[in-house]
Design a protein around this motif. Sequence first.
Motif, PDB file in Angstrom:
ATOM      1  N   ASP A   1      -5.575  -1.022  -4.894  1.00  0.00           N
ATOM      2  CA  ASP A   1      -5.031  -1.575  -3.648  1.00  0.00           C
ATOM      3  C   ASP A   1      -5.929  -2.693  -3.117  1.00  0.00           C
ATOM      4  N   GLU A   2      -5.586  -3.926  -3.442  1.00  0.00           N
ATOM      5  CA  GLU A   2      -6.377  -5.090  -3.037  1.00  0.00           C
ATOM      6  C   GLU A   2      -7.872  -4.838  -3.189  1.00  0.00           C
TER       7      GLU A   2
ATOM      8  N   SER B   1       0.834  -1.209   0.000  1.00  0.00           N
ATOM      9  CA  SER B   1       0.000   0.000   0.000  1.00  0.00           C
ATOM     10  C   SER B   1       0.865   1.254   0.000  1.00  0.00           C
TER      11      SER B   1
HETATM   12 MG   LIG Z   1      -2.309  -2.777   2.239  1.00  0.00          MG
END
Ligand SMILES: [Mg+2]
Lengths: 282, 263
Positions: free
Chosen positions: B161-162, B52
């Motif tokens: 992000d995911e 991240s």
């Molecule tokens: Mg993360």
Amino acid sequence: MVIETLPARLDPEEAKRVRQERLERIGSWLLPLLIMLFAIWLWDRICVWNEIPRYILPRPHVVAQTLYTDAALLFGSLLVTLKITFLSLLLAVIGGVGLAVLFTQSKWVEMSFFPFAIVLQVTPIVAIFPLINIYVDNQTAKLLLCSWIVAFFPILSNTTLGLNSVDRNLRDLFRLNGATRWQKLRHLRLPAAMPYFLGGLKIAGGLSLIGAVVAEFVAGSSGQSSGLASRIIEAGYRLNAPRLFAALILISLTGILIFLVLSLVSHLLLRRWHESALKQER
Amino acid sequence: MRNLNGSGSPLLDLRNVGKTFSNGVSALRDVNLTIREGDFLSLLGPSGCGKSTALRLIAGLTTPTTGALDWHKALGGDCTGFVFQEPTLLPWASVFDNVWLPLRLRGVSREKAAPAVSELLERVHLTGFENAVPRELSGGMKMRVSIARALVTKPRLLLMDEPFAALDEITRFKLNDDLLELWQDQRFTVVFVTHSVFESVFLSNRIVIMAARPGRVSGEMTVDAAYPRDEKFRISPEYAAFCLRASEALNAAMNSASEPHGH
Ligand SMILES: [Mg+2]
Ligand SMILES: Nc1ncnc2c1ncn2[C@@H]1O[C@H](COP(=O)(O)OP(=O)(O)O)[C@@H](O)[C@H]1O
């Protein structure tokens, strides 16, 4: 919002749940009503059983009668009190939200001024009033100032909390899109603060009425006011208990009405998106 | 079919990038990475390895403590889209207004934005939901809105992000397919953060494997399977082989992480 439709056939458990819900819905207004009626009946009985004279505790129907015969006087006074209440609530909203916005624009401003707001809040208004009485000439302005001081703090503190409790990722999103300070306020912070503001408004609504009545009490003892509080003081002097009770009931009803109206406004504004306004699903 | 691994011109170089937070946590150390135009690049690694942080550095949401990011094309914040792990929608605004938001912040009126918004909503299969608010949508639909919002400015670079980590597998597969379709159509570059080997292999042409403590790049592999990739690819031996390779690389990275590193 998902529209509730009942399926054609319900299994017994579901049917029981629906019945239970309906019962609760009826009970939620029927029960308080019954208790209220019972309390009024008990009040009446106590007067009769103990032979209490009407200048000490009047029977309910006497109060109702007074409410009718003194209507012109009482409702005239109510109007005066309501004017102060709503004006001060309006000013509390403007002042509270305005200050809250100012606070969130600069940490320094908040750090410098928030303590003063707290000082204003924790000092009993009855204690400040003599000062206001000296400095402010205009009667309406006096009452307004007093009521405003009481009402604005919950709006200020709730709105400040709301403006600051914006989701971190949403903040980043606005930053990534190059939002200006004003855009962040308009499209992110103010809407996010709405539920908090409305919570504060509900409290402030009641407080502004209390503020108005208390201010009148203090001012009214010097015979300058014509609101409901001064009717109460006057009735007290003359041992006119029925009118005193009638005025009291009017104030309570007004408070309840203000609360209900503000709750409705809050519900209407939040019902589509905020948890607090959602119907609980079981 | 689309050009693969490494044929695009460089878009961004991360040179010896390091990030240490004020609490002393060294989230990234000495990261060297080139992102090329047209890449679908996955950052694959265990939780806490700085994925991240890397993405936020690229987005410009934070700055590196050491090293530098070299942009080869002038790509302001204007040309990057960001999709967070949560849908991160405005809960009070309709689907339309949520997708409109990035354009609105750039001063585009509702009428002017309407064609672009409607087209994207159609691409993410949300036509007819314009007036719904987020709480009326499922998790997958919210994520679709979030993707539409990130793409509405026609970014050259999409950072994710995911985004699908919280979704169930069936929904995730569907969104994987739709994302690939969008990517092939609109030719943006993607940096996709994930901790799923299977997801990274299915989607990307390049996988950068990261290790933790301190966060760093420990390896890279290319997935030179042809696009478009569909359900057939998902059950092919080729896919299984790539997954095996990626798993091994990830294991190696995690084992190396447990060794004492120059602190
Ligand atoms: Mg993360
Ligand atoms: N703002 C921050 N302040 C301090 N430490 C942080 C911050 N953001 C992340 N970290 C730390 O940096 C490391 C990497 O975090 P992150 O980039 O979120 O990893 P990942 O996304 O791979 O799970 C973690 O140890 C995390 O606790």
